[in-house]
Design an enzyme around this catalytic site. Structure first.
Site, PDB file in Angstrom:
ATOM      1  CE  LYS A 190      -1.688   2.880   1.956  1.00  0.00           C
ATOM      2  NZ  LYS A 190      -1.650   4.251   1.848  1.00  0.00           N
ATOM      3  CD  GLU A 264      13.214   1.056   9.787  1.00  0.00           C
ATOM      4  OE1 GLU A 264      13.635   1.894  10.669  1.00  0.00           O
ATOM      5  OE2 GLU A 264      13.835   0.040   9.685  1.00  0.00           O
ATOM      6  CB  CYS A 298      13.133   9.120   8.708  1.00  0.00           C
ATOM      7  SG  CYS A 298      14.012   8.182   7.765  1.00  0.00           S
ATOM      8  CD  GLU A 401       9.524  12.979  11.573  1.00  0.00           C
ATOM      9  OE1 GLU A 401       8.473  12.488  11.819  1.00  0.00           O
ATOM     10  OE2 GLU A 401      10.499  12.395  11.247  1.00  0.00           O
TER      11      GLU A 401
HETATM   12  P1  NAD Z   1       2.145   8.615   7.531  1.00  0.00           P
HETATM   13  O1  NAD Z   1       2.335   7.736   8.825  1.00  0.00           O
HETATM   14  O2  NAD Z   1       1.018   9.478   7.364  1.00  0.00           O
HETATM   15  O3  NAD Z   1       1.867   7.569   6.413  1.00  0.00           O
HETATM   16  C1  NAD Z   1       2.599   6.499   5.798  1.00  0.00           C
HETATM   17  C2  NAD Z   1       1.781   5.401   5.128  1.00  0.00           C
HETATM   18  O4  NAD Z   1       0.981   4.910   6.055  1.00  0.00           O
HETATM   19  C3  NAD Z   1       1.021   5.828   4.188  1.00  0.00           C
HETATM   20  O5  NAD Z   1       1.039   5.038   3.197  1.00  0.00           O
HETATM   21  C4  NAD Z   1      -0.417   6.212   4.542  1.00  0.00           C
HETATM   22  O6  NAD Z   1      -1.399   6.094   3.736  1.00  0.00           O
HETATM   23  C5  NAD Z   1      -0.365   5.034   5.572  1.00  0.00           C
HETATM   24  N1  NAD Z   1      -1.195   5.023   6.874  1.00  0.00           N
HETATM   25  C6  NAD Z   1      -1.187   6.150   7.662  1.00  0.00           C
HETATM   26  N2  NAD Z   1      -2.014   5.979   8.627  1.00  0.00           N
HETATM   27  C7  NAD Z   1      -2.149   4.595   8.831  1.00  0.00           C
HETATM   28  C8  NAD Z   1      -2.816   3.518   9.744  1.00  0.00           C
HETATM   29  N3  NAD Z   1      -3.295   4.096  10.866  1.00  0.00           N
HETATM   30  N4  NAD Z   1      -2.822   2.348   9.295  1.00  0.00           N
HETATM   31  C9  NAD Z   1      -2.297   1.988   8.160  1.00  0.00           C
HETATM   32  N5  NAD Z   1      -1.860   2.836   7.173  1.00  0.00           N
HETATM   33  C10 NAD Z   1      -1.656   3.853   7.765  1.00  0.00           C
HETATM   34  O7  NAD Z   1       3.875   9.176   7.084  1.00  0.00           O
HETATM   35  P2  NAD Z   1       4.203  10.058   5.840  1.00  0.00           P
HETATM   36  O8  NAD Z   1       3.707  11.438   6.089  1.00  0.00           O
HETATM   37  O9  NAD Z   1       3.857   9.348   4.775  1.00  0.00           O
HETATM   38  O10 NAD Z   1       5.797   9.729   6.056  1.00  0.00           O
HETATM   39  C11 NAD Z   1       6.444  10.616   6.868  1.00  0.00           C
HETATM   40  C12 NAD Z   1       6.812   9.976   8.161  1.00  0.00           C
HETATM   41  O11 NAD Z   1       7.525   8.587   7.739  1.00  0.00           O
HETATM   42  C13 NAD Z   1       7.617  10.805   8.941  1.00  0.00           C
HETATM   43  O12 NAD Z   1       7.304  10.665  10.318  1.00  0.00           O
HETATM   44  C14 NAD Z   1       8.987  10.074   8.644  1.00  0.00           C
HETATM   45  O13 NAD Z   1      10.081  10.078   9.806  1.00  0.00           O
HETATM   46  C15 NAD Z   1       8.700   8.672   8.539  1.00  0.00           C
HETATM   47  N6  NAD Z   1       9.912   7.820   7.958  1.00  0.00           N
HETATM   48  C16 NAD Z   1      10.611   7.000   8.573  1.00  0.00           C
HETATM   49  C17 NAD Z   1      11.514   6.529   7.967  1.00  0.00           C
HETATM   50  C18 NAD Z   1      12.410   5.588   8.706  1.00  0.00           C
HETATM   51  O14 NAD Z   1      13.248   4.568   7.943  1.00  0.00           O
HETATM   52  N7  NAD Z   1      12.555   5.427  10.106  1.00  0.00           N
HETATM   53  C19 NAD Z   1      11.778   6.627   6.552  1.00  0.00           C
HETATM   54  C20 NAD Z   1      11.049   7.807   5.835  1.00  0.00           C
HETATM   55  C21 NAD Z   1      10.013   8.218   6.542  1.00  0.00           C
END
Ligand code: NAD
Length: 501
Positions: A190, A264, A298, A401
């Site tokens: 997804k 992650e 991140c 963040e």
């Molecule tokens: P997000 O959590 O809003 O969404 C990530 C994904 O999860 C999307 O596909 C979204 O549609 C889905 N999603 C959201 N809520 C969900 C739920 N309750 N259940 C299932 N799926 C759900 O994050 P984002 O805005 O897309 O990405 C940014 C975040 O990702 C930042 O916090 C960043 O630090 C983190 N990130 C972490 C790493 C790492 O390796 N640790 C790498 C890149 C980004």
């Protein structure tokens, strides 16, 4: 208005904005069961493009069923055959790096330089993972009971649910997809609602490479589609990259079924400058940690901890370097900062300007502007690189963040204080420090509570070096020699071959 009314962008002439993008299930395009679609946004032009299938629970169910049906054959496919398909897949990606990089720029506004760089890493990662899978083996164990032998066997887990963010869609997906399928699992992906099309294209390439129907399935949609996937009763593991808030929700849903998870999550990386640091190397690195990916990383280094003896010099150096940063069209290779990826995200990030103003002890040191004009045009969700002094421990600018090019400058007096400030964060993904003192390097690298510590460098990555977080930054590790372990179960087999005692 008919779909044909949308004009092809002069920046992306290869993409028809009227294209319908369907789910990819069981090797074919699958229309959304309720006919709903959503659109992508080009964040530089602020124009919408494409009509993308919005995944319902029924679509998710169809994809999980396809993955389950494909699992036995794929799990039993000899590793040499799976590895050969991975080799062909790696070569196909290599041939399509430019196309995939441009698609991601169109989706999330990251610079073409960054997207080319990270997409070029995918073939090498696929090759590395292929070799890990070939060499993955159990062990014949010394007999521990009379008349018995025992051995272990790594086995694929089953159907993997992979949920990815928008900030680096293909790189972060590949850290899940490649080891999952190489180990014999099947997968339902997804992608983020911001970046669905590049993921669909990657899945097509996998299929073209010979990955059998049903092994890789993609259901596009937003948070609700992700929730339907996590809650589906027939998945065996969730591999998630995204925000800590969503990660916690997923961990709770997974706990009810003791689902395996790799999470992650977010970060708030400290970059520490000790008095003896080589500032000619440290200052450019502070800037890169702050602005890389327009701060949407991140592994951003968004807390800049600077020893009081070099504070003024570092601040002057930062200002001089930030003035030279080029903001503009992310397709221009000279541009270092593109627009933020979406309007809601832009509103969130620029909201920190107001938060900073309300914080009594937070003061603006550099930047603080946003808007299209920063990029020299009429459109574009631009935020200027910005640095605040944040002496207050509870400052939201300092603790949260932000995921944009906004950093906190923090003055410290002793090594102990620098370690304490670094570790007071609820996150624990990455940290880094600059020092020429070997004793200090040994002490501080042990004391920092993060999954990655960079000494006299920042943002170094290698496919054979594990990546992942402590604390609220997640569970599990991606990359590195054990990455395939996240996608296998270890089975112990006992053979009794004598009279039982
Ligand atoms: P997000 O959590 O809003 O969404 C990530 C994904 O999860 C999307 O596909 C979204 O549609 C889905 N999603 C959201 N809520 C969900 C739920 N309750 N259940 C299932 N799926 C759900 O994050 P984002 O805005 O897309 O990405 C940014 C975040 O990702 C930042 O916090 C960043 O630090 C983190 N990130 C972490 C790493 C790492 O390796 N640790 C790498 C890149 C980004």
């Amino acid at each position: 208005m008919t779909a044909a009314a949308f004009q092809v962008s002069t920046r992306f002439p290869e993409i028809d904005p009227n294209t319908q993008y369907q789910h990819f299930i069981a090797g074919v395009a699958a229309t959304p069961s309720d006919g709903k679609t959503f659109r992508c946004l080009d964040p530089y032009e602020e124009t919408e493009w494409g009509f993308v299938a919005l995944g319902s629970a029924a679509d998710v169910d169809q994809a999980v069923r396809a993955a389950r049906a494909a699992f036995p054959d794929w799990a039993n496919t000899p590793i040499a055959a799976r590895a050969e398909i991975m080799r062909v897949f790696a070569n196909l990606i290599r041939e399509h790096v430019e196309e995939l990089a441009r698609l991601q720029v169109h989706e999330n506004g990251k610079t073409i330089t960054e997207m080319r760089g990270v997409t070029s890493m995918l073939p090498a990662l696929a090759d590395y993972v292929r070799h890990l899978a070939i060499n993955d083996h159990g062990a014949a164990l010394q007999p521990t009971a009379p008349g018995h032998d025992a051995w272990t066997r790594p086995e694929p887990i089953g159907v993997i649910a992979a949920i990815a963010p928008w900030n680096n869609p293909l790189l972060l997906l590949s850290w899940k997809l490649f080891p999952a399928i190489a180990a014999g699992n099947t997968i339902v992906v997804k992608p983020s609602e911001v970046t669905p099309v590049s993921t669909l294209r990657l899945a097509q390439l996998a299929h073209q490479a010979g990955v059998p129907a049903g092994v890789i399935n993609v259901v596009t949609g937003g948070r609700e589609t992700g929730q339907a996937l996590v809650n589906h009763p027939d998945i065996d593991k969730v591999a998630f990259t995204g925000s800590t808030g969503a990660g916690i929700q997923i961990a709770k849903a997974a706990a009810n079924r003791v689902l395996r998870t790799t999470l992650e999550l977010g970060g708030k990386g400290p970059q520490i400058v000790f008095p003896e640091a080589d500032l000619s190397r440290a200052i450019p690195s502070l800037v890169a940690g702050l602005i890389s990916g327009t701060g949407q990383a991140c592994n951003a280094g968004s807390r800049l901890l600077v020893h009081e003896s070099v504070y003024d010099e570092v601040l002057a150096g930062l200002r001089a370097a930030l003035e030279k940063v080029v903001i503009g069209d992310p397709l221009d290779p000279k541009v270092q900062i593109g627009p933020l990826a979406s309007r809601p995200h832009y509103e969130k990030v620029t909201g920190y300007f107001a938060i900073a103003e309300q914080e009594q002890e937070t003061t603006l040191l550099y930047g603080g502007h946003s808007g299209a004009a920063l990029g020299g045009g009429k459109t574009g969700l631009f935020v200027e690189p910005t640095v605040y002094a944040t002496p207050e421990r509870t400052s939201r600018v300092r603790c949260e963040e932000i995921f944009g090019p906004i950093g906190s400058l923090i003055r410290f007096g002793s090594e102990q204080e620098a370690i304490a400030i670094s570790n007071e964060s609820e996150f624990g993904l990455v940290s880094g420090f600059w020092s020429q003192d070997v004793d200090r390097i040994a002490r501080v690298s042990k004391a920092l509570r993060t999954g990655v510590v960079w000494v006299n460098t920042w943002r170094a990555f290698g496919l054979n070096v594990p990546f992942g977080g402590y604390k609220l930054s997640g569970i599990g590790r991606e990359l590195g020699p054990d990455m395939i372990r996240e996608y296998t179960e270890t089975k112990a087999i006992w053979l009794g071959h004598g009279p039982l005692a």
